[in-house]
Motif scaffolding. Structure first.
Motif, mmCIF file in Angstrom:
data_model
loop_
_atom_site.group_PDB
_atom_site.id
_atom_site.type_symbol
_atom_site.label_atom_id
_atom_site.label_comp_id
_atom_site.label_asym_id
_atom_site.label_seq_id
_atom_site.Cartn_x
_atom_site.Cartn_y
_atom_site.Cartn_z
ATOM 1 N N THR A 63 5.417 -0.479 2.340
ATOM 2 C CA THR A 63 6.617 -0.353 2.886
ATOM 3 C C THR A 63 8.009 0.542 2.054
ATOM 4 O OG1 THR A 63 7.567 -1.174 0.341
ATOM 5 C CG2 THR A 63 6.741 -3.135 1.527
ATOM 6 N N ASP A 64 6.761 2.108 1.416
ATOM 7 C CA ASP A 64 7.437 2.624 1.393
ATOM 8 C C ASP A 64 8.625 3.124 0.155
ATOM 9 O OD1 ASP A 64 7.411 5.805 1.443
ATOM 10 O OD2 ASP A 64 8.470 5.836 3.499
ATOM 11 N N ALA A 65 8.830 1.795 -0.292
ATOM 12 C CA ALA A 65 10.143 1.206 -1.479
ATOM 13 C C ALA A 65 10.296 2.761 -2.685
ATOM 14 C CB ALA A 65 9.326 0.090 -2.433
ATOM 15 N N ILE B 257 -5.872 9.282 -2.992
ATOM 16 C CA ILE B 257 -4.694 10.106 -3.041
ATOM 17 C C ILE B 257 -4.456 10.679 -1.821
ATOM 18 C CG2 ILE B 257 -5.165 13.102 -1.624
ATOM 19 C CD1 ILE B 257 -5.948 12.596 -4.957
ATOM 20 N N LYS B 258 -3.320 11.577 -1.687
ATOM 21 C CA LYS B 258 -2.400 11.207 -0.223
ATOM 22 C C LYS B 258 -1.959 13.330 -0.206
ATOM 23 C CE LYS B 258 2.797 10.290 0.999
ATOM 24 N NZ LYS B 258 4.045 9.690 1.082
ATOM 25 N N ILE B 259 -1.742 13.027 1.263
ATOM 26 C CA ILE B 259 -1.539 14.077 1.836
ATOM 27 C C ILE B 259 -0.373 13.940 2.785
ATOM 28 C CG2 ILE B 259 -3.579 15.485 0.772
ATOM 29 C CD1 ILE B 259 -4.172 14.942 4.999
ATOM 30 N N CYS C 13 1.188 -1.427 -0.181
ATOM 31 C CA CYS C 13 0.438 0.171 -0.062
ATOM 32 C C CYS C 13 0.773 1.197 0.235
ATOM 33 C CB CYS C 13 -0.823 0.207 0.748
ATOM 34 S SG CYS C 13 -2.789 -1.315 1.116
ATOM 35 N N HIS C 14 2.077 1.082 -0.462
ATOM 36 C CA HIS C 14 3.540 2.635 0.031
ATOM 37 C C HIS C 14 3.715 2.160 -0.610
ATOM 38 C CE1 HIS C 14 4.179 6.152 2.106
ATOM 39 N NE2 HIS C 14 5.135 6.085 1.729
ATOM 40 N N VAL C 15 4.298 2.543 -1.876
ATOM 41 C CA VAL C 15 5.508 2.451 -2.310
ATOM 42 C C VAL C 15 5.766 4.184 -3.117
ATOM 43 C CG1 VAL C 15 5.451 0.135 -2.987
ATOM 44 C CG2 VAL C 15 4.863 1.684 -4.743
ATOM 45 N N HIS C 16 6.947 4.654 -3.794
ATOM 46 C CA HIS C 16 6.992 5.312 -4.869
ATOM 47 C C HIS C 16 7.803 4.731 -5.881
ATOM 48 C CE1 HIS C 16 6.180 8.132 -1.625
ATOM 49 N NE2 HIS C 16 6.729 7.378 -1.073
ATOM 50 N N LEU C 17 7.067 4.550 -7.227
ATOM 51 C CA LEU C 17 7.451 3.376 -7.731
ATOM 52 C C LEU C 17 8.615 4.110 -9.307
ATOM 53 C CD1 LEU C 17 4.290 2.167 -9.477
ATOM 54 C CD2 LEU C 17 6.712 0.681 -8.516
#
Ligand code: ZN
Length: 398
Positions: free
Chosen positions: A305-307, A174-176, A62-66
């Motif tokens: 993960t915040d990958a 959406i992410k704030i 649920c949390h990555v930065h491709l």
């Protein structure tokens, strides 16, 4: 084309069933039940002997930065430009598949790159997990992420407009950025960024469009604003107060602890910029307590993960599951966080559980995952929409 998984230990997204059978037709799961009661049509299907292994839904991160590879300097990675970032996305997407991850939510990239990548995967232009993209995150002027993956917006009307702009670009989440962060110099991690009114406007606008909204939130007050405003999840959440945890439980707000992000920073002090290491160490102290507090309060968790952050490469969802177990979540709950809970958070009822009529996103793991969760580190094989994927990268045969 039909596939029958015979005699598996099945974790269906919520619970374990022994000696199960799963029948897939085309892109869809048709039947799930005891192997010995398999329907007649299973006899004509290609059979995969799953005895001795564990079958699960494809994992969800649920949390990555491709757009980011996980290099030492996050801010430097943002300076590649959009075409370069898109190419990184292609490679990083495949890394998720190889690890057994068939859906990711991207929480901030360059321009509309992640929205375009999501579409390219959906259309079959490139191979990758389903991407629920947020486009750019939304932050206050000069706030965390302003120079990397976030668009700046101020005031309730400004935030509302920014939400609309991301949705227009193709975002489906959406992410704030509600507080300071670890990876932006000059902003303390517990700084409260958006006002309550700004958060409320963002939540209202996203929900009006039927889209989930999450918040990067580390400091106590920022977390509390978001939860009171009805946000769907809290990312990081290192300073969740006991009373906030109670409210999260009551409202069904998910906690996404992203333990791997902290590991990557504090385990590599020689290479990560000093300001980030210092803040990362401080946050780690709070984060473990907050995670335990959330578990005690009955808050549900989702895996993220915040990958893409330093030394946190894509495909790390299995490791995040293991870290959540180390920090006190039971193995079944940790797997649920990476499957059924995650799908619910992302508003994707078509994935995340192994049930008839769901998409055939499946991963087969060696041995018994509940007894030996470290088996998550090497999937035997991965299917997305009924098709075998990620095989060349895992080197896995059946
Ligand atoms: Zn992040």
């Amino acid at each position: 084309m039909a596939l029958y998984f015979a005699d598996a230990t099945l974790f269906d997204g919520r619970a374990v069933r022994r000696h199960a059978g799963v029948l897939v037709e085309g892109e869809t799961i048709r039947w799930v039940g005891p192997h010995r009661r398999a329907p007649r049509s299973a006899r004509d299907a290609e059979t995969i002997d799953a005895a001795g292994g564990t079958l699960t839904p494809g994992l969800i991160d649920c949390h990555v930065h491709l757009c980011f590879d996980g290099g030492a300097d996050f801010a430097a990675e943002a300076r590649v430009g959009e075409a370069g970032a898109a190419l990184k996305c292609v490679r990083n997407a495949r890394r998720h598949l190889a690890a057994g991850v068939t859906t990711v939510r991207d929480l901030g990239g360059l321009g509309a790159v992640t929205c375009d990548v999501a579409r390219a995967i959906e259309d079959g232009v490139i191979e990758g997990p389903r991407v629920v993209a947020s486009g750019r995150a939304i932050t206050i002027t000069g706030g965390h992420g302003w120079n990397t993956f976030a668009q700046q917006a101020d005031g309730p009307d400004g935030v509302r407009k920014a939400v609309r702009e991301q949705l227009r670009a193709g975002a489906r989440s959406i992410k704030i950025i509600a507080t300071g962060g670890v990876l932006t110099a000059g902003v303390s991690f517990d700084f409260t960024a958006f006002t309550y009114e700004e958060v409320e406007a963002g939540v209202d606008e996203a929900h009006k469009w039927g889209v989930p909204i999450t918040a990067h939130a580390i400091g106590a007050e920022g977390i509390d604003h978001c939860v009171r405003a009805g946000i769907d999840s809290i990312e990081h959440g290192a300073q969740i107060r006991p009373e906030t945890a109670k409210r999260m439980k009551a409202q069904g707000t998910f906690h996404v602890p992203t333990i791997r992000a902290l590991d990557g920073i504090v385990d590599n002090p020689e290479e990560v910029p000093a300001y980030a290491v210092e803040k990362g160490r401080a946050v780690m102290e709070f984060a473990r307590d907050a995670f335990a507090r959330a578990i005690r309060a009955g808050v549900r968790h989702a895996c993220g993960t915040d990958a893409g952050t330093p030394f946190n490469p894509h495909g790390g969802a299995p490791r995040e599951v293991l870290r959540m177990i180390e920090w006190g979540l039971g193995p079944e709950k940790a797997l649920e966080a990476a499957t059924a809970n995650a799908a619910e958070l992302l508003r994707r009822p078509d994935v995340g559980t192994v049930e008839a009529s769901k998409q055939a996103d499946l991963a087969l793991w060696p041995g018994d995952l509940i007894g030996e969760p470290s088996n998550l580190l090497a999937p035997r094989a991965v299917w997305k929409r009924g098709a075998l994927v990620g095989r060349e990268m895992t080197g896995a045969g059946l």
